[in-house]
Design an enzyme around this catalytic site. Structure first.
Site, PDB file in Angstrom:
ATOM      1  N   GLU A  32      12.270 -25.372   7.126  1.00 33.49           N
ATOM      2  CA  GLU A  32      11.048 -25.853   6.470  1.00 33.49           C
ATOM      3  C   GLU A  32      11.319 -27.187   5.777  1.00 33.49           C
ATOM      4  OE1 GLU A  32       8.305 -22.493   4.778  1.00 33.49           O
ATOM      5  OE2 GLU A  32      10.391 -22.083   4.177  1.00 33.49           O
ATOM      6  N   LYS A  42      -0.773 -22.859   2.577  1.00 29.75           N
ATOM      7  CA  LYS A  42       0.382 -23.065   3.450  1.00 29.75           C
ATOM      8  C   LYS A  42       0.079 -22.327   4.756  1.00 29.75           C
ATOM      9  CE  LYS A  42       5.437 -22.724   3.412  1.00 29.75           C
ATOM     10  NZ  LYS A  42       6.620 -22.300   2.616  1.00 29.75           N
TER      11      LYS A  42
END
Length: 123
Positions: free
Chosen positions: A22, A99
């Site tokens: 990420e 997200k």
């Protein structure tokens, strides 16, 4: 008494998350803002200086998301709320961090965290 200014769907690309991939690859975050603002002075004067310049604030929020990676969306939401409360006319801020591509091994449409902070709670 405050009114509510809303800015919805601010798309940002950040490198936040607890996983190394990420941080390396990054992903899209979408930010929604609700800001408590007394708009009466601006309504009476028709002067931008009497209200929140939402264009400038949006760019500041985007910069806050796109720099300095953190692990948690909780930390990111707090950072964004602090940025919003820097605008002297903002009395409170409700921030939602979406997200939508969180690394979850399941079918889902979104992960979102919403926080509300007042000027006295900004830190």
């Amino acid at each position: 008494m405050t009114d509510t200014l809303q800015i919805r769907g601010i798309e940002c690309f950040g490198h936040h998350g607890v996983f190394e991939f990420e941080r390396r690859e990054g992903q899209v975050f979408v930010i929604d803002l609700e800001l408590g603002v007394d708009t009466r002075p601006a309504a009476l004067s028709d002067d931008l200086a009497e209200t929140v310049d939402y264009g400038t604030l949006t760019l500041a929020v985007k910069a806050a998301v796109e720099t300095d990676p953190v692990d948690l969306i909780e930390t990111l939401a707090q950072r964004i709320a602090a940025v919003c409360l820097l605008a002297h006319r903002v009395e409170w801020a409700t921030v939602t961090v979406h997200k939508p591509h969180a690394p979850i091994d399941a079918t889902y449409s979104d992960v979102a965290l919403t926080i509300t902070r007042q000027r006295s709670q900004s830190s």
